[in-house]
Design an enzyme around this catalytic site. Structure first.
Site, PDB file in Angstrom:
ATOM      1  N   CYS B 165      19.593  33.651  31.300  1.00  0.00           N
ATOM      2  CA  CYS B 165      20.863  33.384  30.847  1.00  0.00           C
ATOM      3  C   CYS B 165      21.838  34.371  31.096  1.00  0.00           C
ATOM      4  CB  CYS B 165      20.905  32.849  29.625  1.00  0.00           C
ATOM      5  SG  CYS B 165      19.472  31.751  29.183  1.00  0.00           S
ATOM      6  N   HIS B 304      27.390  33.128  22.707  1.00  0.00           N
ATOM      7  CA  HIS B 304      26.305  32.773  23.731  1.00  0.00           C
ATOM      8  C   HIS B 304      26.004  31.230  23.251  1.00  0.00           C
ATOM      9  CE1 HIS B 304      23.126  32.542  26.599  1.00  0.00           C
ATOM     10  NE2 HIS B 304      22.357  32.311  25.652  1.00  0.00           N
ATOM     11  N   GLU B 315      22.800  35.144  16.157  1.00  0.00           N
ATOM     12  CA  GLU B 315      23.974  35.667  16.928  1.00  0.00           C
ATOM     13  C   GLU B 315      25.046  35.554  15.721  1.00  0.00           C
ATOM     14  OE1 GLU B 315      25.466  33.197  20.243  1.00  0.00           O
ATOM     15  OE2 GLU B 315      27.228  34.735  20.705  1.00  0.00           O
ATOM     16  N   LYS B 336      29.647  25.800  25.509  1.00  0.00           N
ATOM     17  CA  LYS B 336      28.576  25.029  25.888  1.00  0.00           C
ATOM     18  C   LYS B 336      28.471  23.645  25.287  1.00  0.00           C
ATOM     19  CE  LYS B 336      25.306  29.147  27.180  1.00  0.00           C
ATOM     20  NZ  LYS B 336      26.021  30.242  26.554  1.00  0.00           N
ATOM     21  N   HIS B 341      24.544  24.321  29.264  1.00  0.00           N
ATOM     22  CA  HIS B 341      24.155  25.544  29.541  1.00  0.00           C
ATOM     23  C   HIS B 341      23.946  25.797  31.057  1.00  0.00           C
ATOM     24  CE1 HIS B 341      22.549  29.445  29.289  1.00  0.00           C
ATOM     25  NE2 HIS B 341      21.806  29.216  28.199  1.00  0.00           N
ATOM     26  N   PHE B 401      16.618  34.574  27.815  1.00  0.00           N
ATOM     27  CA  PHE B 401      15.016  34.815  27.505  1.00  0.00           C
ATOM     28  C   PHE B 401      14.736  36.090  27.980  1.00  0.00           C
ATOM     29  CE2 PHE B 401      13.981  29.966  27.464  1.00  0.00           C
ATOM     30  CZ  PHE B 401      14.557  29.982  26.104  1.00  0.00           C
TER      31      PHE B 401
END
Lengths: 93, 414
Positions: B165, B304, B315, B336, B341, B401
């Site tokens: 990502c 994010h 976050e 998002k 995403h 990830f």
């Protein structure tokens, strides 16, 4: 029919001048195909006939008509001497 | 070292066929999420997707029809960004211009089609050896970078970063460094992703991170920072920016859309998927320090914000730790909620939207934030856009990830 498939592919996808194919002595090398172009062109046939044509780079040394005759012979060898009817439209890409 | 300016931007996203359409839809709070196409829904009836607003092939030369879908997206976004920047093909200084691409799963469409063909051929007792000869060049991760460099005759380095990502955020950061440090004078940076395919969606579904359909309005199913969030929705598309040294941009009197001034990156080195607050904070602090900015100098942060249970809470805590008291005055949103995403393309799409927000003084919302999670207690610009804002600098976060964390900072260049 085999000739139509190859010519259509080269004209529509590789931008070759249709007038090139009016020459009965046309050499494959005059088509200025690189090795990737060559295997892409042959895939148009392989996709329809279901097997890989052997040693494709040898065609670069042939006349266009001799290449077509060679391909036709290979197809007949895989089909008990017959030349199956191929659709002009490719099955998949 | 030179300043690094943004002189062009482009996007093709679930929100629009170009960057202006995408930004307008984001400000309108339009959610581009819906039920998956039949080829996916037959196996996963509950899965949602955010498909691109336009077919990329319809915006390209017919000769691009055989390219992988991700490469097509990349070309569309790059075309817009380079046109925006006034850079035509084969520039005189082509060796000083690089192509930097971020992509998570390059060639997903080609790979899916390859295995579908293989299965069908075996069912038909056919010969599986007959496969399209361009399968490998289409599926290779650097296919998009190759296509853009060839189309524009750009002879600088052509790099592809695959960092899940954070892929395209890393691409921006590395291009920024290369120009700042004098290795290049300009770069086209692109993020692309196209994996709304049955095989890829089956794999994502197995991770149990996909949003469940909202009973009242499917389009509002992705709810970052909300109490009832259930995960993210995969989207597809691409975005691109042109970065240029201030010297090069000035020499041709090219206006700038902003300046990239901070890039922070860190690795959790702890867990494959679970985020770590400590290293997210490190990335944000690095970016601020490089920009020479204090936390209070940033007015907008594009989070994010994936709408996962762990990700949003961590976050939020990380932003609070990095920004301290300034977090109370910071506007944060997760776009998002609207465009889904885009994995490898998400970092750059969100960066483009953030730079546009900075220039417009209008902040896109976290469109689906009806009821916040009490643990997510920042100003997340809930539901509707905020206008007439004074924004001099923005931050964009991308956490991947594999534990890669990237924060980017841009400021106005008037």
């Amino acid at each position: 029919m085999l000739e139509d498939i190859v010519k259509s592919y080269l004209i529509d996808n590789k931008g070759k001048d249709p007038a090139l194919f009016d020459n009965p002595d046309l050499l494959v090398s005059e088509l200025k195909l690189d090795s990737l172009d060559m295997v892409e062109m042959l895939f148009e046939i392989e996709d329809r006939c279901g097997f890989q044509l052997p040693d494709p780079m040898r065609y670069a040394q042939m006349h266009f008509s001799a290449m077509l005759a060679d391909i036709e012979q290979a197809i007949r060898e895989h089909n008990n001497g017959e030349l199956p009817a191929f659709d002009l439209q490719a099955t998949s890409h | 070292m030179t300043n690094v300016l943004i002189t062009g931007m482009g996007a093709i996203s679930p929100l629009g066929a170009d960057r202006r359409q995408s930004f307008a839809a984001a400000l309108a709070g339009r959610c581009a999420i819906g039920r998956a196409a039949p080829d996916i829904a037959q196996w996963l009836p509950q899965v949602l997707t955010a498909p691109a607003a336009a077919e990329p092939s319809s915006l390209l030369d017919p000769r691009c029809a055989g390219l992988d879908r991700a490469t097509q997206f990349a070309l569309v976004a790059a075309n817009e960004a380079l046109c925006d920047a006034g850079i035509a093909a084969h520039p005189d200084d082509a060796r000083r211009i690089g192509v930097y691409v971020g992509i998570g799963f390059g060639g997903a469409q080609t790979v899916d089609a390859l295995y579908a063909r293989l299965q069908q051929t075996l069912r038909d007792n056919g010969n599986p050896a007959v496969m399209h000869p361009l399968s490998v060049p289409r599926m290779m991760a650097n296919a998009a970078a190759a296509a853009v460099s060839m189309q524009y005759g750009l002879h600088g380095p052509s790099y592809t970063y695959s960092v899940a990502c954070a892929s395209s955020a890393v691409a921006i950061g590395e291009a920024f460094r290369a120009i700042r440090d004098g290795y290049l004078d300009a770069a086209v940076v692109i993020g692309a992703e196209a994996m709304l395919t049955p095989g890829a969606m089956l794999a994502w579904n197995a991770l149990r991170v996909m949003a469940k359909p909202d009973a009242d309005d499917v389009s509002r199913s992705c709810r970052p920072f909300a109490k009832g969030r259930s995960g993210f929705v995969l989207g597809e598309g691409a975005a691109a920016i042109v970065l240029e040294s201030e010297t090069r941009a000035r020499s041709r009197a090219q206006a700038a859309l902003g300046e990239v001034c901070g890039y922070g990156c860190s690795s959790d080195a702890s867990h494959l998927t679970a985020p770590s607050s400590e290293e997210q904070v490190t990335a944000m602090r690095q970016a601020l320090a490089q920009a020479g900015l204090e936390p209070g100098d940033i007015q907008y942060l594009n989070a994010h914000g994936t709408a996962t249970e762990a990700g949003d809470v961590v976050e939020t805590a990380s932003i609070r730790a990095a920004f301290g008291a300034a977090a109370e005055r910071l506007a944060v949103s997760s776009t998002k909620s609207m465009h889904g995403h885009l994995i490898g393309a998400s970092g750059i799409l969100e960066f483009v939207l953030s730079v546009m927000a900075m220039n417009a003084g209008a902040l896109p919302p976290t469109a689906t934030l009806d009821e916040p999670d009490p643990r997510c207690d920042l100003d997340f610009v809930p539901r509707t856009a905020r206008h007439d804002c004074e924004v001099s600098a923005i931050m964009s976060n991308s956490f991947a990830f594999g534990g890669s964390n990237v924060s980017l900072v841009a400021r106005r260049h008037d």
